[in-house]
Design a protein around this motif. Structure first.
Motif, PDB file in Angstrom:
ATOM      1  N   ALA A  61      16.057  91.924  58.047  1.00  0.00           N
ATOM      2  CA  ALA A  61      15.344  90.730  58.474  1.00  0.00           C
ATOM      3  C   ALA A  61      15.785  90.332  59.875  1.00  0.00           C
ATOM      4  N   ALA A  62      14.946  89.561  60.563  1.00  0.00           N
ATOM      5  CA  ALA A  62      15.240  89.179  61.945  1.00  0.00           C
ATOM      6  C   ALA A  62      16.547  88.409  62.052  1.00  0.00           C
ATOM      7  N   TYR A  82      10.211  90.381  67.103  1.00  0.00           N
ATOM      8  CA  TYR A  82      10.702  91.448  66.221  1.00  0.00           C
ATOM      9  C   TYR A  82       9.877  91.538  64.945  1.00  0.00           C
ATOM     10  N   GLY A  83       9.397  90.402  64.435  1.00  0.00           N
ATOM     11  CA  GLY A  83       8.598  90.420  63.214  1.00  0.00           C
ATOM     12  C   GLY A  83       7.277  91.140  63.369  1.00  0.00           C
ATOM     13  N   PRO A 116      11.593  95.299  60.460  1.00  0.00           N
ATOM     14  CA  PRO A 116      11.637  94.168  59.519  1.00  0.00           C
ATOM     15  C   PRO A 116      11.816  94.644  58.080  1.00  0.00           C
ATOM     16  N   GLU A 155       8.734  95.235  55.822  1.00  0.00           N
ATOM     17  CA  GLU A 155       7.970  96.373  56.316  1.00  0.00           C
ATOM     18  C   GLU A 155       8.666  97.689  55.960  1.00  0.00           C
TER      19      GLU A 155
END
Length: 397
Positions: free
Chosen positions: A103-104, A126-127, A190, A193
């Motif tokens: 995660a970010a 980044y997301g 992410p 993803e």
């Protein structure tokens, strides 16, 4: 002989301080890149059989386990992770890379990854894309905004077998962790993803932990084992890099001994110089002893002569060594320019430049060693001058 002794001691002390500074800087930089771009502790599950009878080592209850590990005192951050090796391609070039799904907020907790001074692009995006290492970007010719193709052999399962999974992602951020092996192989994606891309729906491969004091693993690890429960194990940063750090420590100790011998050899020039001085001053010593000068006074005179050479040479060596450590970047750039480049290969050494860290303890160690050896080797010729028989000295003169 005095000048030779002084220059020899100065160069020996300079070499010792420069080596200690580079040694300390290299270890600090290496450990900093480990702790700044990797987890301090990693939790992974043992291999087991799932409901379909297939072997797996994924963590299904990663949220609950992460909460339990986060409650342990000393743990500052916990992040579930998905990992996978893929083939990255862009513009006709390809490279094998390791994709890390995080995660970010978890990636932002790694100071060596998200650094405005070394990173390129906007990590806030980044997301919507991925973060790529600078080595991968350089190898493939990537820039922020380009679309990178990732090919995973572990793709969709069909009646005819498993077909490769292909994904195209925008490069949102390019990072430089300070380590060649990380920058040339790692991509951050992410977490959700990465779960979809690697067929890890609802599971994680590992749980990474950051500690407030990475050096104090003995204090935290028993509590982590208790909080994690059965079914898994931990790997610490010392487990991953302990062999290299131990080898580096052995090399440091051997190098210190060798340079200490170099300082001893340099101080031995004081002995030869004082012996020649005593031989040339036999008549003067005899006259001084005849008019009442004691053996202790004669010994102090020659002892001061010898130690003064050691003190001056040590002071000069300290100045040279400190100047070298403080200006190592400019000196290294000069050497690299004169030699035509390629002096420092990050592929072999891992880090991008030769670091140096000037520590007061290292300087004091070099000064204490040089002065102690200078005093010890001066005692023998000083005692010889003090015990010289004035009658024989005047007769030989």
């Amino acid at each position: 002989m005095t000048w030779i002794s002084l220059i020899g001691i100065a160069l020996a002390v300079f070499a010792l301080i420069a080596t200690l500074a580079v040694r300390s800087g290299f270890r600090t930089e290496f450990v900093d890149t480990i702790l700044g771009a990797n987890a301090h502790v990693t939790y992974y599950s043992f291999t087991r059989l799932d409901e379909a009878g297939n072997s797996t080592n994924t963590i299904a209850d990663y949220t609950a386990r992460a909460d339990a590990l986060r409650a342990v005192p000393g743990v500052t951050h916990v992040a579930p992770v998905v990992r996978g090796q893929v083939l990255a391609g862009f513009g006709g070039r390809n490279a094998g890379v390791m994709v890390v799904g995080m995660a970010a907020a978890d990636v932002a907790a790694l100071p060596r990854i998200v650094d405005p001074e070394t990173g390129i692009g906007d990590f806030a995006r980044y997301g919507d894309g991925i973060a790529v290492g600078a080595g991968i970007a350089r190898q493939l010719g990537l820039a922020v905004g380009d679309s990178l193709r990732l090919v995973s052999p572990d793709g969709a399962r069909t009646p005819f077998g498993t077909s490769p999974r292909v994904g195209v992602y925008e490069v949102a951020y390019i990072f430089s962790a300070g380590r060649y092996d990380i920058d040339a192989t790692r991509i951050y994606m992410p977490f959700t993803e990465a779960q979809a891309y690697f067929n890890r729906d609802g599971v994680a491969d590992e749980i990474e932990l950051l500690l407030d004091d990475p050096e104090a693993l003995e204090r935290v690890m028993p509590r982590l084992w208790q909080a994690a429960g059965p079914g898994g194990a931990f790997q610490t940063w010392q487990d991953r890099s302990g062999a290299f750090l131990r080898a580096l420590e052995v090399e440091d100790n051997v190098m210190f001994v060798i340079l200490s011998v170099l300082v001893l050899i340099a101080t031995m020039n004081i002995v030869s110089g004082l012996i020649m001085l005593v031989k040339n001053k036999q008549a003067d010593i005899g006259i001084l002893r005849t008019i009442g000068l004691s053996e202790g006074s004669v010994m102090r005179v020659f002892f001061i002569c010898g130690t003064s050479v050691g003190v001056i040479g040590t002071a000069a060596g300290v100045v040279l060594g400190c100047l070298f450590a403080l200006n190592i970047d400019a000196i290294f750039a000069l050497v690299n320019g004169v030699s035509g480049g390629g002096v420092w290969d990050p592929v072999i050494r891992g880090i991008y430049y030769l670091p140096a860290e000037l520590r007061a303890g290292d300087v004091l160690t070099a000064v204490a060693l040089s002065l102690a050896l200078s005093c010890v080797v001066t005692i023998f010729p000083a005692r010889r001058a003090a015990r010289l028989n004035p009658v024989e000295a005047l007769r030989d003169a």
